[in-house]
Design a protein around this motif. Structure first.
Motif, short mmCIF file in Angstrom:
data_model
loop_
_atom_site.label_atom_id
_atom_site.label_comp_id
_atom_site.label_asym_id
_atom_site.label_seq_id
_atom_site.Cartn_x
_atom_site.Cartn_y
_atom_site.Cartn_z
N LEU A 149 0.80 -1.22 0.00
CA LEU A 149 0.00 0.00 0.00
C LEU A 149 0.84 1.28 0.00
CD1 LEU A 149 -2.73 -1.10 2.59
CD2 LEU A 149 -2.83 -1.21 0.08
N GLY A 150 1.94 1.24 -0.74
CA GLY A 150 2.78 2.43 -0.86
C GLY A 150 3.74 2.65 0.30
N VAL A 151 3.83 1.69 1.21
CA VAL A 151 4.76 1.79 2.34
C VAL A 151 5.80 0.69 2.19
CG1 VAL A 151 5.02 1.79 4.85
CG2 VAL A 151 2.91 2.66 3.81
N SER A 152 7.05 1.08 1.95
CA SER A 152 8.11 0.11 1.71
C SER A 152 8.51 -0.60 3.00
CB SER A 152 9.33 0.80 1.11
OG SER A 152 9.90 1.71 2.05
N ILE A 153 9.23 -1.70 2.85
CA ILE A 153 9.76 -2.40 4.02
C ILE A 153 10.71 -1.50 4.79
CG2 ILE A 153 11.19 -4.35 4.76
CD1 ILE A 153 8.34 -5.08 3.87
N LEU A 154 11.48 -0.67 4.07
CA LEU A 154 12.37 0.29 4.73
C LEU A 154 11.57 1.25 5.60
CD1 LEU A 154 15.11 1.65 5.17
CD2 LEU A 154 14.74 2.92 3.03
N ALA A 155 10.47 1.78 5.08
CA ALA A 155 9.64 2.71 5.85
C ALA A 155 9.03 2.02 7.07
CB ALA A 155 8.53 3.29 4.97
N PHE A 170 1.67 1.47 26.21
CA PHE A 170 1.31 2.21 25.00
C PHE A 170 2.22 3.41 24.78
CE2 PHE A 170 -2.81 0.03 25.59
CZ PHE A 170 -2.97 -0.47 24.31
N ALA A 171 2.88 3.91 25.83
CA ALA A 171 3.78 5.05 25.66
C ALA A 171 5.01 4.70 24.84
CB ALA A 171 4.21 5.58 27.04
N ALA A 172 5.27 3.41 24.65
CA ALA A 172 6.40 2.98 23.81
C ALA A 172 6.02 2.93 22.35
CB ALA A 172 6.91 1.61 24.26
N GLY A 173 4.74 3.08 22.02
CA GLY A 173 4.29 2.97 20.64
C GLY A 173 4.52 4.22 19.85
N THR A 174 5.76 4.65 19.75
CA THR A 174 6.10 5.91 19.09
C THR A 174 7.19 5.69 18.05
OG1 THR A 174 7.69 6.35 20.86
CG2 THR A 174 5.51 7.34 21.07
N THR A 175 7.45 6.73 17.27
CA THR A 175 8.57 6.76 16.33
C THR A 175 9.51 7.88 16.74
OG1 THR A 175 7.18 5.94 14.53
CG2 THR A 175 9.23 7.02 13.92
N ALA A 184 8.19 8.65 7.80
CA ALA A 184 8.72 8.62 9.15
C ALA A 184 8.45 9.93 9.87
CB ALA A 184 10.22 8.31 9.14
N ALA A 185 8.61 11.06 9.16
CA ALA A 185 8.34 12.36 9.78
C ALA A 185 6.89 12.46 10.23
CB ALA A 185 8.67 13.48 8.79
N ALA A 186 5.98 11.95 9.40
CA ALA A 186 4.57 11.95 9.80
C ALA A 186 4.36 11.09 11.04
CB ALA A 186 3.70 11.46 8.64
N CYS A 187 5.03 9.95 11.07
CA CYS A 187 4.87 9.06 12.22
C CYS A 187 5.37 9.68 13.52
CB CYS A 187 5.62 7.74 11.96
SG CYS A 187 4.82 6.67 10.77
N VAL A 188 6.46 10.45 13.43
CA VAL A 188 7.00 11.09 14.63
C VAL A 188 5.92 11.95 15.31
CG1 VAL A 188 8.67 12.76 15.51
CG2 VAL A 188 9.38 11.06 13.83
N LEU A 189 5.26 12.80 14.53
CA LEU A 189 4.28 13.70 15.11
C LEU A 189 2.99 12.98 15.48
CD1 LEU A 189 4.66 16.95 12.97
CD2 LEU A 189 5.57 16.46 15.23
N VAL A 190 2.52 12.08 14.62
CA VAL A 190 1.26 11.39 14.91
C VAL A 190 1.39 10.53 16.16
CG1 VAL A 190 -0.36 9.64 14.06
CG2 VAL A 190 0.45 11.43 12.52
N THR A 191 2.47 9.77 16.27
CA THR A 191 2.63 8.90 17.44
C THR A 191 2.92 9.70 18.70
OG1 THR A 191 4.99 8.55 16.97
CG2 THR A 191 3.43 6.95 16.05
N ALA A 192 3.56 10.87 18.56
CA ALA A 192 3.81 11.70 19.74
C ALA A 192 2.52 12.19 20.37
CB ALA A 192 4.69 12.90 19.37
#
Length: 332
Positions: A110-116, A262-267, A296-304
């Motif tokens: 779905l447009g998300v690579s294994i690297l991502a 759940f606090a560990a579920g971050t990027t 990854a940048a999106a994940c940093v903010l969303v998971t925070a």
């Protein structure tokens, strides 16, 4: 004039009231500066040193200070908690992603690579972990910050890609990440006054290094990650944080306190550099770097935002959403 117990505007109290607020609010403010006025903090001297370039030394200080709080009495439980966090946050998700890659290839799904996927899922925002556990956890949880020192950055991405014959394992970088923690453990056990002196360090340094990390996040990159990056971020917290929650409940037997998982579920903010580092080790991943970085940048903010919210919800549901007093030993 206000004294130390009053405030014209309760900035600190408001940040502490929001789960993970000591990390989240400065991170968002820093990202706004990094996006709207990226050159504003490049005037040099102390301004640049504190507000833009301070993340690594302040994180190192935090790791050292956290180590001083680990005593001979708490060392075993701290290591057990650290092991569970690493197992559930990094090792299990990483192994699952590599298995997925064996089936679908490096393009991922779905447009998300294994690297991502490896970049976003296998590391954690240690500052936010400390901000949440500093409010609702104890020395076992705060000591498990060392898991964030181990999984922060490219180590686990390279490790799991290396299992497929790609990349190199930076063992020296791993050793460099844990040396401050080990020295802190040594100093704290030799001299209880150091332990007492450094106990307030998290409240002092987390807002500053969070802001500095935020200045490296361009919200344009977050936007370019599009829906895939946002969806990935929304999934990271319940999936990887949920695994740590299960580890707390089933392996550590923490009961109502398991919501801390759940606090560990971050990027981690440092993960933004991981795709480029991996590609430098294996140029075959070069085509995936741009998309993986923005996701990854999106994940940093969303998971925070999402991780402390889910953690506080789970703790409240379990009846454990009560700020805890420090239970560390008194200084000798």
């Amino acid at each position: 004039m206000p004294n130390g117990d009053t405030a014209v505007v309760p900035l600190f109290r408001t940040m502490k009231r929001l789960p993970g607020g000591l990390m989240l609010i400065p991170l968002v403010l820093g990202s706004l500066i990094g996006t709207l006025a990226p050159g504003a903090l490049d005037i040099g001297s102390f301004t640049t040193a504190l507000f833009k370039d301070s993340a690594l030394p302040l994180i190192a200080l935090l790791i050292f200070a956290t180590g001083t709080q680990v005593t001979l009495r708490t060392g075993g439980p701290v290591l057990a908690t650290t092991g569970v966090v690493l197992l559930c946050k990094s090792i299990v998700p990483g192994a699952a992603i590599v298995a997925l890659g064996a089936v679908v290839g490096p393009d991922g799904i779905l447009g998300v690579s294994i690297l991502a996927l490896l970049t976003a899922a296998t590391n954690a925002n240690g500052g936010l972990w400390l901000a949440v556990t500093g409010q609702y956890g104890d020395e076992r949880d705060r000591g498990a910050y060392i898991a964030g020192a181990v999984n922060d950055g490219p180590f686990f991405a390279l490790l799991f890609l290396g299992a497929s014959g790609l990349g190199e394992i930076p063992l020296l970088a791993l050793l460099a990440a844990i040396v401050p923690f080990l020295l802190g453990v040594l100093v704290g056990n030799l001299d209880g006054q150091w332990r007492a002196t450094l106990r307030p360090v998290p409240d002092i340094v987390i807002p500053f290094f969070a802001f500095a990390l935020g200045t490296g996040i361009d919200l344009g990159d977050v936007a370019s990650g599009g829906l895939t990056g946002i969806v990935l971020g929304v999934l990271i917290t319940p999936v990887t944080g949920g695994l740590v929650y299960l580890g707390y409940r089933l392996l550590l037997r923490r009961g109502a306190e398991s919501g801390l998982g759940f606090a560990a579920g971050t990027t981690s903010g440092n993960s933004i550099a991981t795709p480029a580092i991996v590609a430098s080790a294996d140029p075959a991943f070069g085509p995936y770097v741009g998309a993986a970085t923005s996701q990854a940048a999106a994940c940093v903010l969303v998971t925070a935002v999402l991780a402390p919210t889910l953690a506080s919800w789970a703790l409240k549901r379990g009846g454990a959403l009560t700020p805890r007093q420090d239970t560390s030993e008194a200084p000798a």
